[in-house]
Design a protein around this motif. Structure first.
Motif, PDB file in Angstrom:
ATOM      1  N   HIS A 223     -44.521 -10.845 -39.278  1.00 23.14           N
ATOM      2  CA  HIS A 223     -44.572  -9.438 -39.406  1.00 23.14           C
ATOM      3  C   HIS A 223     -45.380  -8.897 -40.438  1.00 23.14           C
ATOM      4  CE1 HIS A 223     -41.301  -8.977 -36.337  1.00 23.14           C
ATOM      5  NE2 HIS A 223     -40.550  -9.962 -37.128  1.00 23.14           N
TER       6      HIS A 223
ATOM      7  N   ARG B 287     -39.136 -16.323 -30.025  1.00 18.49           N
ATOM      8  CA  ARG B 287     -38.557 -15.469 -31.415  1.00 18.49           C
ATOM      9  C   ARG B 287     -37.368 -16.222 -31.979  1.00 18.49           C
ATOM     10  NH1 ARG B 287     -40.748 -10.676 -32.251  1.00 18.49           N
ATOM     11  NH2 ARG B 287     -42.277  -9.740 -30.585  1.00 18.49           N
TER      12      ARG B 287
ATOM     13  N   ASP C  19     -41.102 -16.087 -38.333  1.00 14.77           N
ATOM     14  CA  ASP C  19     -40.661 -14.638 -38.104  1.00 14.77           C
ATOM     15  C   ASP C  19     -40.939 -13.743 -39.444  1.00 14.77           C
ATOM     16  OD1 ASP C  19     -39.850 -12.529 -36.092  1.00 14.77           O
ATOM     17  OD2 ASP C  19     -38.521 -12.281 -37.581  1.00 14.77           O
TER      18      ASP C  19
ATOM     19  N   GLY D  64     -48.922  -9.325 -35.624  1.00 17.08           N
ATOM     20  CA  GLY D  64     -47.750 -10.046 -35.453  1.00 17.08           C
ATOM     21  C   GLY D  64     -47.818 -11.308 -34.601  1.00 17.08           C
TER      22      GLY D  64
END
Length: 660
Positions: A538, A525, A534, A543
């Motif tokens: 989302h 991440r 990232d 995801g």
């Protein structure tokens, strides 16, 4: 760093990306193999040599097959006994109504001879009958039960033999697939430049599957057929050597037919699998670039090319199957003629009393069993030729020149000083590309490489990655010649982001973690946030667990490139190579990624290949390449002041903006 001299043409640079089929070898297949006819004998010998590790299983299979055949071939002889018992009972009852009670067999025969019926006397002499005694159904039943038991046990042995042989064949093909997979890892990049991708895939999939099918079908049938021939031949000579010699006429005929037809069909089978590979290559290329085909309206040309390749495959396949298919009807004809001869000769011998009718019946069954394996062996010729043709294509891949041996040197802790010292390189001897190139990148420097297409920019990083071996000179990392270090050791210290993105079928998380398999979720991440993956992940339904299909069509080109950048970020390499790493992202994202790249390049030696000069203004050193030569070097401001090649490139990109 010194400027390299003697500029040469750079048009030998191969194409990287989906259209890998065109390479320095020229043509859609370059230096492809498969042009010559199959060397059947050598290839067959090599294919059978692959079975040696399974020799214990093969010996067990032959032993089981021998037992199965032995029990099977005894059956007709015993059934002949049942026939004789039934005929003896019929004749005993019939004769018993014509002679006084208590008359013996010999008395009946003597009476017939006295009456001049010598043929009938000879016929009865071969029967074990008793005048007045009918059919012994109990005895016949026991014989039939014995035969049934033999056939059941024979089937059991045959079943176990098939299981053993199947395991041996599949283990052999499994090992062959492992060899091919390992070979592909050892092949140099230039091999794939010269091979259409569909052609290579056809060898790895279609040809190996065909070899598997050939071994599976022919090995079992061949073993059983040969054992059946031997067993039946023994029983035939036991019953009647004369009729056995008559039956043996079939053997040379079968050999001649198989040899003559086999030689004519082998070339066609080789062409059949070559055409299969070419058709696969054309289909793979057309469907990989189907969007471009539609954009430029080239559907008819693609369809025409497909039709041409398909027609070539049809001709080769039809010819091979038709010619080799002649073997079966010819063998049936020979077998039927042999059957007629045996029936006539056997009938005459029964009439003369030299054979029992049961033996003739058994011999006729054996003659059928004798011609059947001959026909099977002959009919297997087309399948065997097809399999050997495929095996030869696989062996050609296995015999291809590999990369040079891996040395055992190490780099240790890499600081990042990279030097090209008098480097010479060309993709083909006829088209020299780089000659006497010298440059040095100090630890932590960002070196940008610019120039027109085909100038040799990507070639430099390919040489640094040891995708190709040098023709002369050397490349060092911290003073260590990379040729003295294992390729994996070199590449483990280098992170690379290519212009052509590559993602495998898996989740976004798995694709990022490909750069470092032991990375934690937090590490993944963090890399995704640093490279702005990232931000868009989302918005996806699943995801980081979103599964990317094989072509990555469910994410945009820019998003795919961001994922590849995150992969390199996570790998945390000592040396970084960026080959047009932001070519597919929008302007705003490019600015963000440039910030991430600046952080990523911090403390690392970086090579940046770029066409958009705005992305490399802050580079410590800019190399300008033209036709394989470094024609200028310096930082952005120094090169602009020189008003040379870099200045002209810069002006060509920003002239419109300046004029406006």
């Amino acid at each position: 760093m010194s400027r390299k001299t003697t500029p040469v043409k750079a048009n030998a640079r191969p194409k990287f990306g989906p259209q890998r089929g065109v390479g320095p070898g020229g043509g859609p297949h370059g230096g492809g193999t498969g042009e010559k006819a199959a060397n059947f004998g050598v290839s067959l010998k090599r294919l059978t040599a692959n079975l040696r590790p399974q020799r214990v299983a093969l010996i067990v299979a032959v032993a089981l097959g021998t037992l199965s055949v032995a029990l099977s071939v005894v059956g007709p002889k015993i059934l002949g006994m049942a026939t004789d018992m039934m005929l003896a009972g019929i004749m005993g009852r019939q004769i018993g109504t014509q002679v006084p009670a208590g008359t013996t067999k010999q008395q009946v025969i003597d009476g017939l001879i006295a009456q001049g019926n010598t043929d009938q006397a000879d016929f009865l002499r071969g029967l074990d009958f008793t005048p007045g005694v009918g059919i012994d159904f109990g005895g016949i039943g026991q014989v039939l039960l014995l035969v049934l038991g033999l056939y059941v046990v024979s089937f059991a042995f045959s079943y176990i033999q098939g299981w053993v042989l199947n395991g041996a064949v599949q283990r052999t093909v499994y090992r062959m697939r492992q060899q091919v997979s390992a070979k592909l890892d050892r092949l140099p990049l230039k091999y794939f430049d010269k091979q259409a991708r569909g052609e290579v895939l056809s060898r790895v999939t279609n040809d190996i599957d065909n070899v598997s099918q050939t071994l599976q079908q022919t090995l079992s049938q061949l073993v059983n057929s040969l054992l059946m021939l031997i067993g039946v031949l023994i029983m035939m000579f036991w019953i009647s050597p004369t009729l056995a010699l008559v039956a043996l006429i079939t053997v040379p005929v079968a050999v001649i037919v198989t040899t003559v037809i086999g030689k004519r069909s082998q070339k066609l089978f080789a062409q059949n699998w070559k055409s299969t590979g070419e058709l696969n290559a054309q289909i793979e290329e057309a469907f990989t670039g189907h969007s471009l085909v539609k954009v430029f309206g080239r559907q008819r040309e693609v369809e025409a090319e497909f039709g041409k390749r398909n027609q070539e495959l049809f001709k080769a396949g039809f010819g091979a199957q038709f010619i080799s298919g002649i073997i079966m009807p010819v063998m049936f004809l020979v077998g039927n003629l042999n059957y007629v001869v045996i029936a006539v000769v056997g009938g005459l011998r029964v009439a003369s009393g030299t054979m029992n009718i049961g033996d003739v019946q058994a011999f006729i069954q054996y003659s059928r069993q004798f011609t059947q394996p001959l026909t099977q062996v002959a009919s297997m010729a087309n399948l065997l030729q097809s399999g050997v043709a495929s095996a030869e294509r696989v062996f050609e891949l296995l015999d291809a020149d590999e990369m040079s041996d891996e040395p055992d040197g190490t780099l240790g802790d890499v600081n990042g000083r990279i030097a090209f010292e008098h480097v010479d390189f060309s993709y083909s001897p006829e088209q020299p590309l780089i000659h006497d190139l010298n440059l040095t990148a100090e630890p932590g420097q960002t070196v940008a490489i610019v120039g027109p297409t085909g100038a040799g920019k990507t070639t430099l990083v390919n040489l640094l990655m040891r995708f190709y071996d040098l023709d002369g000179g050397r490349i060092t990392i911290d003073g260590t010649d990379i040729a003295s270090v294992a390729r994996g050791e070199v590449r483990s210290n280098i992170g690379m982001v290519l212009q052509d993105t590559w993602l495998f079928g898996g989740t976004i998380r798995e694709n990022i973690a490909y750069g470092r398999p032991d990375a934690t979720e937090a590490d993944i991440r963090e890399a995704a946030k640093a490279t702005f993956v990232d931000r868009f992940v989302h918005s996806l339904p699943d995801g980081y667990d979103t599964v990317i299909d094989e072509e990555g069509s469910n994410v945009s080109a820019g998003e795919k490139q961001l994922i590849t950048i995150a992969r390199a970020f996570l790998a945390d390499p000592s040396i970084l190579i960026l080959d047009e790493a932001t070519s597919s992202v929008d302007t705003r994202t490019e600015l963000l990624v440039q910030k991430a790249m600046s952080a990523l390049r911090s403390g690392r030696t970086s090579f940046v290949i770029a066409h958009r000069l705005s992305t490399i203004r802050d580079a410590d050193l800019i190399l300008v390449m033209e036709e394989g030569s470094i024609v200028e070097q310096g930082n952005h401001h120094e090169l602009l002041e020189q008003q040379g090649a870099y200045y002209r490139l810069y002006q060509s990109q920003f002239a419109g903006a300046i004029e406006s």
